[in-house]
Write a protein that holds these residues in place. Sequence first.
Motif, PDB file in Angstrom:
ATOM      1  N   SER A 104     -36.283 -28.946  -3.044  1.00  0.00           N
ATOM      2  CA  SER A 104     -36.371 -27.541  -2.641  1.00  0.00           C
ATOM      3  C   SER A 104     -35.998 -27.380  -1.170  1.00  0.00           C
ATOM      4  CB  SER A 104     -37.797 -27.023  -2.885  1.00  0.00           C
ATOM      5  OG  SER A 104     -38.114 -27.077  -4.261  1.00  0.00           O
ATOM      6  N   ALA A 105     -36.490 -28.296  -0.339  1.00  0.00           N
ATOM      7  CA  ALA A 105     -36.161 -28.255   1.083  1.00  0.00           C
ATOM      8  C   ALA A 105     -34.668 -28.468   1.311  1.00  0.00           C
ATOM      9  CB  ALA A 105     -36.968 -29.306   1.834  1.00  0.00           C
ATOM     10  N   GLN A 106     -34.074 -29.358   0.538  1.00  0.00           N
ATOM     11  CA  GLN A 106     -32.641 -29.620   0.677  1.00  0.00           C
ATOM     12  C   GLN A 106     -31.819 -28.381   0.339  1.00  0.00           C
ATOM     13  OE1 GLN A 106     -32.367 -32.387   2.543  1.00  0.00           O
ATOM     14  NE2 GLN A 106     -30.875 -33.329   1.191  1.00  0.00           N
ATOM     15  N   ILE A 107     -32.248 -27.666  -0.688  1.00  0.00           N
ATOM     16  CA  ILE A 107     -31.536 -26.437  -1.056  1.00  0.00           C
ATOM     17  C   ILE A 107     -31.625 -25.410   0.073  1.00  0.00           C
ATOM     18  CG2 ILE A 107     -31.576 -24.463  -2.639  1.00  0.00           C
ATOM     19  CD1 ILE A 107     -32.453 -26.448  -4.827  1.00  0.00           C
ATOM     20  N   LEU A 108     -32.814 -25.264   0.639  1.00  0.00           N
ATOM     21  CA  LEU A 108     -32.993 -24.317   1.743  1.00  0.00           C
ATOM     22  C   LEU A 108     -32.181 -24.722   2.967  1.00  0.00           C
ATOM     23  CD1 LEU A 108     -36.831 -23.553   1.586  1.00  0.00           C
ATOM     24  CD2 LEU A 108     -34.940 -22.087   0.858  1.00  0.00           C
ATOM     25  N   MET A 109     -32.061 -26.025   3.193  1.00  0.00           N
ATOM     26  CA  MET A 109     -31.312 -26.497   4.362  1.00  0.00           C
ATOM     27  C   MET A 109     -29.847 -26.084   4.302  1.00  0.00           C
ATOM     28  SD  MET A 109     -32.925 -30.299   4.923  1.00  0.00           S
ATOM     29  CE  MET A 109     -34.691 -30.486   5.084  1.00  0.00           C
ATOM     30  N   GLY A 110     -29.342 -25.894   3.089  1.00  0.00           N
ATOM     31  CA  GLY A 110     -27.947 -25.468   2.950  1.00  0.00           C
ATOM     32  C   GLY A 110     -27.702 -24.058   3.449  1.00  0.00           C
ATOM     33  N   ARG A 111     -28.796 -23.312   3.691  1.00  0.00           N
ATOM     34  CA  ARG A 111     -28.654 -21.928   4.157  1.00  0.00           C
ATOM     35  C   ARG A 111     -28.739 -21.809   5.681  1.00  0.00           C
ATOM     36  NH1 ARG A 111     -33.151 -19.382  -0.008  1.00  0.00           N
ATOM     37  NH2 ARG A 111     -32.250 -20.230  -1.951  1.00  0.00           N
ATOM     38  N   TYR A 112     -29.118 -22.897   6.336  1.00  0.00           N
ATOM     39  CA  TYR A 112     -29.336 -22.844   7.782  1.00  0.00           C
ATOM     40  C   TYR A 112     -28.473 -23.893   8.486  1.00  0.00           C
ATOM     41  CZ  TYR A 112     -33.347 -20.125   6.238  1.00  0.00           C
ATOM     42  OH  TYR A 112     -34.141 -19.185   5.634  1.00  0.00           O
ATOM     43  N   PHE A 113     -28.062 -23.563   9.694  1.00  0.00           N
ATOM     44  CA  PHE A 113     -27.133 -24.434  10.410  1.00  0.00           C
ATOM     45  C   PHE A 113     -27.638 -24.838  11.793  1.00  0.00           C
ATOM     46  CE2 PHE A 113     -24.801 -21.687   7.507  1.00  0.00           C
ATOM     47  CZ  PHE A 113     -24.151 -22.616   6.714  1.00  0.00           C
ATOM     48  N   GLU A 114     -28.648 -24.151  12.286  1.00  0.00           N
ATOM     49  CA  GLU A 114     -29.212 -24.493  13.589  1.00  0.00           C
ATOM     50  C   GLU A 114     -30.073 -25.752  13.457  1.00  0.00           C
ATOM     51  OE1 GLU A 114     -28.573 -23.065  16.411  1.00  0.00           O
ATOM     52  OE2 GLU A 114     -27.361 -21.426  15.592  1.00  0.00           O
ATOM     53  N   ALA A 115     -29.956 -26.642  14.452  1.00  0.00           N
ATOM     54  CA  ALA A 115     -30.683 -27.919  14.400  1.00  0.00           C
ATOM     55  C   ALA A 115     -32.190 -27.699  14.311  1.00  0.00           C
ATOM     56  CB  ALA A 115     -30.349 -28.757  15.635  1.00  0.00           C
ATOM     57  N   GLU A 116     -32.707 -26.719  15.050  1.00  0.00           N
ATOM     58  CA  GLU A 116     -34.149 -26.491  15.045  1.00  0.00           C
ATOM     59  C   GLU A 116     -34.635 -25.952  13.703  1.00  0.00           C
ATOM     60  OE1 GLU A 116     -33.676 -22.173  17.335  1.00  0.00           O
ATOM     61  OE2 GLU A 116     -34.843 -23.796  18.223  1.00  0.00           O
ATOM     62  N   GLN A 117     -33.767 -25.239  12.991  1.00  0.00           N
ATOM     63  CA  GLN A 117     -34.139 -24.740  11.673  1.00  0.00           C
ATOM     64  C   GLN A 117     -34.227 -25.882  10.661  1.00  0.00           C
ATOM     65  OE1 GLN A 117     -30.909 -21.886  11.248  1.00  0.00           O
ATOM     66  NE2 GLN A 117     -32.305 -20.167  11.649  1.00  0.00           N
ATOM     67  N   VAL A 118     -33.227 -26.750  10.689  1.00  0.00           N
ATOM     68  CA  VAL A 118     -33.238 -27.915   9.787  1.00  0.00           C
ATOM     69  C   VAL A 118     -34.416 -28.821  10.114  1.00  0.00           C
ATOM     70  CG1 VAL A 118     -31.972 -29.989   9.085  1.00  0.00           C
ATOM     71  CG2 VAL A 118     -30.743 -27.827   9.461  1.00  0.00           C
ATOM     72  N   PHE A 119     -34.661 -29.025  11.408  1.00  0.00           N
ATOM     73  CA  PHE A 119     -35.791 -29.858  11.823  1.00  0.00           C
ATOM     74  C   PHE A 119     -37.117 -29.263  11.351  1.00  0.00           C
ATOM     75  CE2 PHE A 119     -39.132 -30.856  14.948  1.00  0.00           C
ATOM     76  CZ  PHE A 119     -39.160 -32.233  14.823  1.00  0.00           C
ATOM     77  N   THR A 120     -37.246 -27.950  11.404  1.00  0.00           N
ATOM     78  CA  THR A 120     -38.466 -27.276  10.958  1.00  0.00           C
ATOM     79  C   THR A 120     -38.719 -27.534   9.480  1.00  0.00           C
ATOM     80  OG1 THR A 120     -38.219 -25.518  12.610  1.00  0.00           O
ATOM     81  CG2 THR A 120     -39.611 -25.046  10.706  1.00  0.00           C
ATOM     82  N   LEU A 121     -37.673 -27.463   8.680  1.00  0.00           N
ATOM     83  CA  LEU A 121     -37.820 -27.717   7.247  1.00  0.00           C
ATOM     84  C   LEU A 121     -38.219 -29.166   6.977  1.00  0.00           C
ATOM     85  CD1 LEU A 121     -34.816 -25.690   5.765  1.00  0.00           C
ATOM     86  CD2 LEU A 121     -37.241 -25.325   5.284  1.00  0.00           C
ATOM     87  N   TYR A 122     -37.557 -30.089   7.674  1.00  0.00           N
ATOM     88  CA  TYR A 122     -37.902 -31.504   7.513  1.00  0.00           C
ATOM     89  C   TYR A 122     -39.354 -31.759   7.936  1.00  0.00           C
ATOM     90  CZ  TYR A 122     -33.374 -33.559   6.313  1.00  0.00           C
ATOM     91  OH  TYR A 122     -32.226 -33.923   5.664  1.00  0.00           O
ATOM     92  N   LEU A 123     -39.748 -31.150   9.048  1.00  0.00           N
ATOM     93  CA  LEU A 123     -41.107 -31.331   9.554  1.00  0.00           C
ATOM     94  C   LEU A 123     -42.130 -30.759   8.584  1.00  0.00           C
ATOM     95  CD1 LEU A 123     -42.743 -32.377  11.957  1.00  0.00           C
ATOM     96  CD2 LEU A 123     -42.605 -30.084  12.956  1.00  0.00           C
ATOM     97  N   LEU A 124     -41.831 -29.622   7.998  1.00  0.00           N
ATOM     98  CA  LEU A 124     -42.730 -29.003   7.023  1.00  0.00           C
ATOM     99  C   LEU A 124     -42.920 -29.900   5.804  1.00  0.00           C
ATOM    100  CD1 LEU A 124     -44.372 -26.597   5.968  1.00  0.00           C
ATOM    101  CD2 LEU A 124     -42.225 -25.619   5.097  1.00  0.00           C
ATOM    102  N   VAL A 125     -41.816 -30.417   5.282  1.00  0.00           N
ATOM    103  CA  VAL A 125     -41.892 -31.299   4.109  1.00  0.00           C
ATOM    104  C   VAL A 125     -42.638 -32.586   4.447  1.00  0.00           C
ATOM    105  CG1 VAL A 125     -40.523 -32.707   2.512  1.00  0.00           C
ATOM    106  CG2 VAL A 125     -39.837 -30.363   3.024  1.00  0.00           C
ATOM    107  N   ALA A 126     -42.346 -33.157   5.601  1.00  0.00           N
ATOM    108  CA  ALA A 126     -43.034 -34.387   6.020  1.00  0.00           C
ATOM    109  C   ALA A 126     -44.538 -34.140   6.153  1.00  0.00           C
ATOM    110  CB  ALA A 126     -42.464 -34.881   7.346  1.00  0.00           C
ATOM    111  N   ALA A 127     -44.909 -32.984   6.699  1.00  0.00           N
ATOM    112  CA  ALA A 127     -46.319 -32.662   6.865  1.00  0.00           C
ATOM    113  C   ALA A 127     -47.021 -32.524   5.511  1.00  0.00           C
ATOM    114  CB  ALA A 127     -46.468 -31.362   7.661  1.00  0.00           C
ATOM    115  N   ILE A 128     -46.350 -31.930   4.542  1.00  0.00           N
ATOM    116  CA  ILE A 128     -46.934 -31.767   3.205  1.00  0.00           C
ATOM    117  C   ILE A 128     -47.149 -33.129   2.544  1.00  0.00           C
ATOM    118  CG2 ILE A 128     -46.537 -30.881   0.876  1.00  0.00           C
ATOM    119  CD1 ILE A 128     -45.031 -28.532   2.184  1.00  0.00           C
ATOM    120  N   TYR A 129     -46.124 -33.978   2.604  1.00  0.00           N
ATOM    121  CA  TYR A 129     -46.270 -35.331   2.053  1.00  0.00           C
ATOM    122  C   TYR A 129     -47.412 -36.075   2.733  1.00  0.00           C
ATOM    123  CZ  TYR A 129     -41.951 -35.452  -0.770  1.00  0.00           C
ATOM    124  OH  TYR A 129     -40.994 -35.241  -1.718  1.00  0.00           O
ATOM    125  N   PHE A 130     -47.470 -35.966   4.056  1.00  0.00           N
ATOM    126  CA  PHE A 130     -48.493 -36.681   4.814  1.00  0.00           C
ATOM    127  C   PHE A 130     -49.893 -36.215   4.426  1.00  0.00           C
ATOM    128  CE2 PHE A 130     -51.447 -36.719   8.407  1.00  0.00           C
ATOM    129  CZ  PHE A 130     -51.524 -38.083   8.643  1.00  0.00           C
TER     130      PHE A 130
END
Length: 219
Positions: free
Chosen positions: A171-197
């Motif tokens: 789901s995060a990967q699909i959302l990442m395809g809609r954003y191009f700013e580094a901070e936006q992609v990082f936010t999605l990765y950080l959110l997913v990592a936090a959920i897993y953690f």
Amino acid sequence: MENILNVLTPTNLLFILKGLWLTLEISFISIILSTILGTILAVMRNGKNKFFQLLASVYIEFVRNVPNLLWIFTIFLVFQVKSTPAGIISFTVFTSAALAEIIRGGLNAIDDGQTEAGLSQGFTQVQILWYIILPQAVRKMLPSIISQFVTVIKDTSLLYSVIALQELFGSAQILMGRYFEAEQVFTLYLLVAAIYFVINFAISTFSRRLSRRWAQAAE
């Protein structure tokens, strides 16, 4: 800040939560089925029937030494199973082999005197296994079993790249395809990592506390 808020919209968060639900669904069902199958395999491999010993040994050794990625491909492409069932089946096949060895180790850690004591009281082999051996073995192998469960939850992230299943990471990967700013992609990765953690840390913490409680009760 605005770019980050554009990512963390209610719609996006709901989409992530749907992926999380699918991750937990696949993990939970796989873990339950793997525990049942793994226990059966462990008992077969420890048993006296040579055929069942061989059958369990071949299954465990073959499955454990083949990457789970290949099992996902095989179940999905060769047997043409739909995405979600394919994920559940592949993780059950792979995890059951790993759990079988963990459970077998736990069973072997119980002194033979326990079986002899059970037989002297008129218990059958099945009753001894169910009422005497397994309860003691579970306490010894619980940390390893929980560790395997955590691995299942993390490894579901493979499913999107292999069979395009929209679990949490997918789901995060699909959302990442809609954003191009580094901070936006990082936010999605950080959110997913936090959920897993949070999920895996909570499971591991529960396991440690339960182990300590059982150890104190045994003293």
